[in-house]
Design a protein around this motif. Structure first.
Motif, mmCIF file in Angstrom:
data_model
loop_
_atom_site.group_PDB
_atom_site.id
_atom_site.type_symbol
_atom_site.label_atom_id
_atom_site.label_comp_id
_atom_site.label_asym_id
_atom_site.label_seq_id
_atom_site.Cartn_x
_atom_site.Cartn_y
_atom_site.Cartn_z
ATOM 1 N N PHE A 1 -6.609 -10.341 -13.597
ATOM 2 C CA PHE A 1 -7.794 -10.286 -14.458
ATOM 3 C C PHE A 1 -8.496 -8.938 -14.292
ATOM 4 O O PHE A 1 -8.852 -8.280 -15.277
ATOM 5 C CB PHE A 1 -8.754 -11.425 -14.103
ATOM 6 N N VAL A 2 -8.673 -8.518 -13.049
ATOM 7 C CA VAL A 2 -9.357 -7.259 -12.778
ATOM 8 C C VAL A 2 -8.586 -6.093 -13.392
ATOM 9 O O VAL A 2 -9.160 -5.257 -14.107
ATOM 10 C CB VAL A 2 -9.531 -7.036 -11.261
ATOM 11 N N GLN A 3 -7.270 -6.021 -13.133
ATOM 12 C CA GLN A 3 -6.493 -4.888 -13.626
ATOM 13 C C GLN A 3 -6.414 -4.878 -15.150
ATOM 14 O O GLN A 3 -6.551 -3.821 -15.780
ATOM 15 C CB GLN A 3 -5.087 -4.888 -13.029
ATOM 16 N N THR A 4 -6.190 -6.046 -15.745
ATOM 17 C CA THR A 4 -6.041 -6.121 -17.202
ATOM 18 C C THR A 4 -7.303 -5.656 -17.922
ATOM 19 O O THR A 4 -7.255 -4.776 -18.799
ATOM 20 C CB THR A 4 -5.700 -7.558 -17.629
ATOM 21 N N TRP A 5 -8.446 -6.222 -17.549
ATOM 22 C CA TRP A 5 -9.668 -5.884 -18.281
ATOM 23 C C TRP A 5 -10.215 -4.525 -17.895
ATOM 24 O O TRP A 5 -10.838 -3.842 -18.725
ATOM 25 C CB TRP A 5 -10.694 -6.996 -18.101
ATOM 26 N N PHE A 6 -9.942 -4.091 -16.666
ATOM 27 C CA PHE A 6 -10.314 -2.727 -16.293
ATOM 28 C C PHE A 6 -9.595 -1.713 -17.183
ATOM 29 O O PHE A 6 -10.199 -0.775 -17.707
ATOM 30 C CB PHE A 6 -9.988 -2.461 -14.818
ATOM 31 N N VAL A 7 -8.285 -1.891 -17.360
ATOM 32 C CA VAL A 7 -7.499 -0.957 -18.163
ATOM 33 C C VAL A 7 -7.959 -0.970 -19.622
ATOM 34 O O VAL A 7 -8.107 0.087 -20.253
ATOM 35 C CB VAL A 7 -5.994 -1.296 -18.070
ATOM 36 N N ILE A 8 -8.214 -2.155 -20.155
ATOM 37 C CA ILE A 8 -8.643 -2.262 -21.552
ATOM 38 C C ILE A 8 -10.026 -1.639 -21.753
ATOM 39 O O ILE A 8 -10.262 -0.883 -22.713
ATOM 40 C CB ILE A 8 -8.622 -3.730 -22.011
ATOM 41 N N PHE A 9 -10.947 -1.942 -20.854
ATOM 42 C CA PHE A 9 -12.287 -1.331 -20.945
ATOM 43 C C PHE A 9 -12.202 0.192 -20.803
ATOM 44 O O PHE A 9 -12.885 0.939 -21.510
ATOM 45 C CB PHE A 9 -13.198 -1.887 -19.845
ATOM 46 N N GLN A 10 -11.365 0.649 -19.857
ATOM 47 C CA GLN A 10 -11.240 2.085 -19.617
ATOM 48 C C GLN A 10 -10.695 2.798 -20.852
ATOM 49 O O GLN A 10 -11.163 3.878 -21.223
ATOM 50 C CB GLN A 10 -10.332 2.342 -18.427
ATOM 51 N N ALA A 11 -9.700 2.190 -21.499
ATOM 52 C CA ALA A 11 -9.130 2.786 -22.707
ATOM 53 C C ALA A 11 -10.193 2.889 -23.799
ATOM 54 O O ALA A 11 -10.288 3.905 -24.499
ATOM 55 C CB ALA A 11 -7.943 1.953 -23.190
ATOM 56 N N GLY A 12 -11.014 1.836 -23.942
ATOM 57 C CA GLY A 12 -12.069 1.865 -24.942
ATOM 58 C C GLY A 12 -13.075 2.980 -24.688
ATOM 59 O O GLY A 12 -13.492 3.691 -25.610
ATOM 60 N N MET A 13 -13.435 3.174 -23.416
ATOM 61 C CA MET A 13 -14.394 4.224 -23.074
ATOM 62 C C MET A 13 -13.808 5.616 -23.290
ATOM 63 O O MET A 13 -14.472 6.509 -23.817
ATOM 64 C CB MET A 13 -14.840 4.056 -21.612
ATOM 65 N N MET A 14 -12.545 5.801 -22.890
ATOM 66 C CA MET A 14 -11.921 7.115 -23.030
ATOM 67 C C MET A 14 -11.687 7.468 -24.494
ATOM 68 O O MET A 14 -11.899 8.617 -24.915
ATOM 69 C CB MET A 14 -10.598 7.157 -22.268
ATOM 70 N N ALA B 1 0.830 -1.204 0.000
ATOM 71 C CA ALA B 1 0.000 0.000 0.000
ATOM 72 C C ALA B 1 0.866 1.256 0.000
ATOM 73 O O ALA B 1 0.556 2.243 -0.675
ATOM 74 C CB ALA B 1 -0.937 -0.002 1.210
ATOM 75 N N VAL B 2 1.975 1.231 0.749
ATOM 76 C CA VAL B 2 2.895 2.368 0.784
ATOM 77 C C VAL B 2 3.589 2.543 -0.562
ATOM 78 O O VAL B 2 3.747 3.663 -1.061
ATOM 79 C CB VAL B 2 3.928 2.199 1.914
ATOM 80 N N VAL B 3 4.005 1.431 -1.172
ATOM 81 C CA VAL B 3 4.618 1.483 -2.504
ATOM 82 C C VAL B 3 3.621 2.070 -3.512
ATOM 83 O O VAL B 3 3.978 2.911 -4.345
ATOM 84 C CB VAL B 3 5.064 0.072 -2.953
ATOM 85 N N SER B 4 2.379 1.621 -3.418
ATOM 86 C CA SER B 4 1.333 2.154 -4.291
ATOM 87 C C SER B 4 1.173 3.657 -4.094
ATOM 88 O O SER B 4 0.985 4.403 -5.058
ATOM 89 C CB SER B 4 0.010 1.434 -4.011
ATOM 90 N N ALA C 1 1.198 1.680 -9.561
ATOM 91 C CA ALA C 1 0.423 1.949 -8.344
ATOM 92 C C ALA C 1 -0.746 0.980 -8.212
ATOM 93 O O ALA C 1 -1.001 0.440 -7.129
ATOM 94 C CB ALA C 1 -0.082 3.386 -8.350
ATOM 95 N N ASP C 2 -1.456 0.731 -9.317
ATOM 96 C CA ASP C 2 -2.616 -0.150 -9.273
ATOM 97 C C ASP C 2 -2.224 -1.609 -9.079
ATOM 98 O O ASP C 2 -2.921 -2.371 -8.407
ATOM 99 C CB ASP C 2 -3.451 0.001 -10.545
ATOM 100 N N PHE C 3 -1.097 -2.009 -9.672
ATOM 101 C CA PHE C 3 -0.661 -3.399 -9.501
ATOM 102 C C PHE C 3 -0.377 -3.681 -8.032
ATOM 103 O O PHE C 3 -0.819 -4.696 -7.472
ATOM 104 C CB PHE C 3 0.592 -3.688 -10.336
ATOM 105 N N ALA C 4 0.377 -2.786 -7.381
ATOM 106 C CA ALA C 4 0.673 -2.956 -5.954
ATOM 107 C C ALA C 4 -0.606 -2.929 -5.128
ATOM 108 O O ALA C 4 -0.773 -3.696 -4.173
ATOM 109 C CB ALA C 4 1.640 -1.869 -5.482
ATOM 110 N N TYR C 5 -1.532 -2.054 -5.500
ATOM 111 C CA TYR C 5 -2.802 -1.904 -4.775
ATOM 112 C C TYR C 5 -3.668 -3.152 -4.906
ATOM 113 O O TYR C 5 -4.131 -3.720 -3.902
ATOM 114 C CB TYR C 5 -3.525 -0.674 -5.312
#
Length: 309
Positions: A190-203, A7-10, A245-249
């Motif tokens: 799984f959460v981080q990978t698809w979150f980032v991909i979905f977010q990029a598509g929306m943005m 959490a501190v690293v994040s 940051a998100d990977f550590a989190y």
């Protein structure tokens, strides 16, 4: 405990992420920065997604290998994407017009909302040290924001940028609570990978719509010329620092004993990093008086760490 260290690293990378955002937004429109930075982030995760979809076995036996998932899992992650989409849009617009030394403390008050939600939803219970740490952290950040208002003449009640930051904070707290729900049911990669991909598509879709309406308005001869996009290395830095940051989190929340209220509070220590840059690089005002309140933030983090030993 490992989850507190992560959490501190994040938090460290999150502070650098805020600095990169502020630097990028100085001469760029918000939607363009969001679309380009999330698009770059998605490139980092495409190999993990391809490996999962086609069963390529590239990352077998490592923490980067993603297990098969049900269609419902993708929908749950997409719902998180919508929450964060709203949080980022609001926060970026707020940051563009708000000094970093005010934005950081305001955004850092998010753990108060996360704490209330964690107690109500997940039944988390804090020990005395953790309560002292959270109260010190939240109280000092509140004092810091008040000090900024008095000395810099920013009326929080009528400032659009401040309201954007505050609403972004609410959606951000909702995302943190939802993360705990997701990460007891599915793999963090799984959460981080698809979150980032979905977010990029929306943005990127949002950017396309904005450009379409701007071109149509320009063709009709109405309105001012849209703000132009200028590439900056800080945009790449946004992608790199947020990914780390998100990977550590995400990984910290998968570990035994991890408490979302404490992790969220520790991550807000990112304000220390952004504060230093605000003082030394951006030369913002009222730094000396803000530094006193910031010391209480650090003391709060010490109590949190003592309480999780």
């Amino acid at each position: 405990m490992l989850w507190t260290l992560l959490a501190v690293v994040s938090a460290m990378f999150l502070g650098l992420y805020d600095v990169a955002k502020k630097s990028s937004l100085k001469s760029n429109p918000v939607i363009s920065v969001l679309a380009v930075s999330t698009g770059i982030s998605a490139i980092f995760f495409i190999p993990f997604a391809l490996n999962q979809i086609f069963g390529l076995g590239w990352f077998g036996g490592t923490m980067f290998d993603i297990a098969e998932a049900a269609p419902r899992d993708y929908l749950l992650v997409f719902f998180k994407t919508i929450i964060v989409y709203l949080s980022w849009i609001l926060s970026y617009f707020g940051l563009k017009t708000t000094p970093l030394s005010i934005y950081g403390p305001l955004n850092a008050s998010r753990p108060m909302l996360v704490l209330l939600g964690a107690i109500a939803i997940y039944g988390e219970r804090l020990n005395v040290y953790q309560w002292i740490g959270i109260v010190l952290a939240i109280g000092s950040l509140f004092m810091l924001s008040i000090s900024s208002r008095k000395n810099e003449g920013i009326d929080f009640r009528h400032n659009r940028g401040i309201w954007c930051v505050a609403l972004g904070m609410v959606f951000g707290a909702a995302s943190a609570l939802y993360d705990k729900f997701l990460l007891v049911r599915m793999d963090n990669m799984f959460v981080q990978t698809w979150f980032v991909i979905f977010q990029a598509g929306m943005m990127l879709s949002t950017l396309a719509l904005v450009k379409f309406f701007q071109m149509r308005k320009t063709a009709r001869g109405g309105g001012d010329a849209p703000e132009k996009f200028h590439w900056s290395p800080s945009i790449l830095a946004i992608s790199v620092f947020l990914t780390l940051a998100d990977f550590a989190y995400f990984y910290s929340l998968t570990l035994d004993g991890a408490m979302v209220s404490v992790v969220s509070t520790l991550r807000r220590a990112s304000v220390v990093v952004s504060f230093l840059f605000a003082a030394l690089v951006f030369k913002e005002k009222n730094i000396r008086s803000k530094a006193v309140d910031l010391g209480l933030v650090l003391l709060g983090m010490v109590f949190l760490l003592l309480g999780t030993r």
